[in-house]
Design an enzyme around this catalytic site. Sequence first.
Site, PDB file in Angstrom:
ATOM      1  N   TYR A  57       0.868  -1.183   0.000  1.00  0.00           N
ATOM      2  CA  TYR A  57       0.000   0.000   0.000  1.00  0.00           C
ATOM      3  C   TYR A  57       0.898   1.224   0.000  1.00  0.00           C
ATOM      4  CZ  TYR A  57      -3.441   3.455   1.507  1.00  0.00           C
ATOM      5  OH  TYR A  57      -4.255   4.568   1.578  1.00  0.00           O
TER       6      TYR A  57
ATOM      7  N   ASP B 101       9.690   3.443  -0.059  1.00  0.00           N
ATOM      8  CA  ASP B 101       8.554   3.967   0.685  1.00  0.00           C
ATOM      9  C   ASP B 101       8.821   3.656   2.153  1.00  0.00           C
ATOM     10  OD1 ASP B 101       6.223   4.459   2.043  1.00  0.00           O
ATOM     11  OD2 ASP B 101       4.905   3.711   0.459  1.00  0.00           O
TER      12      ASP B 101
ATOM     13  N   LYS C  29       3.920   9.293   8.539  1.00  0.00           N
ATOM     14  CA  LYS C  29       3.518   8.667   9.806  1.00  0.00           C
ATOM     15  C   LYS C  29       4.354   9.150  11.004  1.00  0.00           C
ATOM     16  CE  LYS C  29       1.368   4.501   7.884  1.00  0.00           C
ATOM     17  NZ  LYS C  29      -0.012   4.372   8.303  1.00  0.00           N
TER      18      LYS C  29
END
Length: 458
Positions: free
Chosen positions: A169, A264, A292
């Site tokens: 994702y 990522d 995050k």
Amino acid sequence: MRIPCSGFACNAETDSLGKTPVSSPVDTGSLSYAGIARRAEDALPGGVLGRHAYPDGIEHVPVSGKGAWIVDHAGREFLDYSCGGGSLILGYSHPAVVRAVQNQAERATQFVSILNLPALQLAERIKELVGWVDRVRLALSGAEAVMFALRLARAATGRDRILKFEGAYHGNSDYALWGVAPREPAGYPATRPNSAGIPEAIGDLVLVAPYNDPEAAAAIMAEEWRKIAAIIVEPVQRFYAAEPGFLEMLRRSCDDYGIVLIYDEVVTGFRHALGGAAELTGIEPDLSVFGKALGGGLPVSAVAGRAAVMSHGDPRRGGPEDGYCYVTSSQAGNPLGCAAALATLAELARPGVMEDFHKSAEELKAGLRDIARKSGEAAQVVGAGPLWDIVFADGPIRNHRSAMRADGDRHRRFHLGLVERGVMVRVGGRSYFSTAHKDREVAFTLRAAETALRSAAK
Ligand SMILES: Cc1ncc(COP(=O)(O)O)c(C=O)c1O
């Protein structure tokens, strides 16, 4: 400290007996769950903010948190492992983050992507921590930073395609929502979108390979490299880490074919190591995306990388014909988020903080392994670094296909059992650890896990 709840149904009478909600300018309205759910149904598609919803029978609306614990609409306290989807690396309302946000809010909350000192300081701090980085662009979410990274790679190479890995994702953009959770293999490198409304045409531009399978990725690159701008890969995808040789092979192929290698690091960044995945693996990408944990709970993200690629974001280039790549927004470099990020990184860099954080997470996983072993079931503890879960499968889990073989029903029962015992996990989702999870929290989790595992077997 209140006693964490046991059992879940929460009725209006209990609510009205009223554990007082935290004082907040937000209208908490009636504290009856049924009332909140009715209002949500009227105001929000599906009565939820996104995809995540608790299963029937779990009546839970979080209203506040402190450290590793959250309090819900009914005043019940839970040990929390959702950790704001991994953003709350220091736990809820860490004093350093709260102070930084308060101080900054009194000065200015926003400057419309004009150069400002918190943003500049944050870019400098990221460069300091992640040694190979030359330049940084700030954004708000992981998805936005991924989108920028992919666009920069296309601008730098003049190619359109990207190669991603099945099951990964990378956020909610049209380019990223492909091959995230396929039930059937589409036949690599073809894939299907994970949302309606994504133009089919983009499917021609997104290639998918199995994670941890260097031969499969190499074969696709050998065929397609002339059209591939970037490979985007997570150093830890879901729970499984890149196996030795995998990132090395991607790096080599990117060098051979002139492809931009993007890590990522939205999940791993400033969590698995302060210096990013390159510190752990020794393999440097061309671009990395952070989010995050970076903001410690506030929305801030970054795309960071080599000058040659990042220079496409320099507006002095002129127009697109000169290679200028648009990578900004009104809120880019928002000073509140940057102040929170600076406080978070400062806390993580304090001597012993990362070490204790990782040590406690490893203690939790060791305890879970012990419980799983004693249970005699095909239960395995997964999660590289400060992530954890138990999955019910025999063989090793190293990519999406092997993860699909796990027993999903039992996994869900295990998670529900944890929630019933006061441990709030996202049912079916990934559990994060924070620096606020200490010995007491580990012991509490292990007690809950032992009985939840037994009840999941039934
Ligand atoms: C690896 C990875 N990349 C990107 C994203 C998207 O980040 P955000 O939700 O902040 O847009 C996520 C979110 O879970 C993620 O796990």
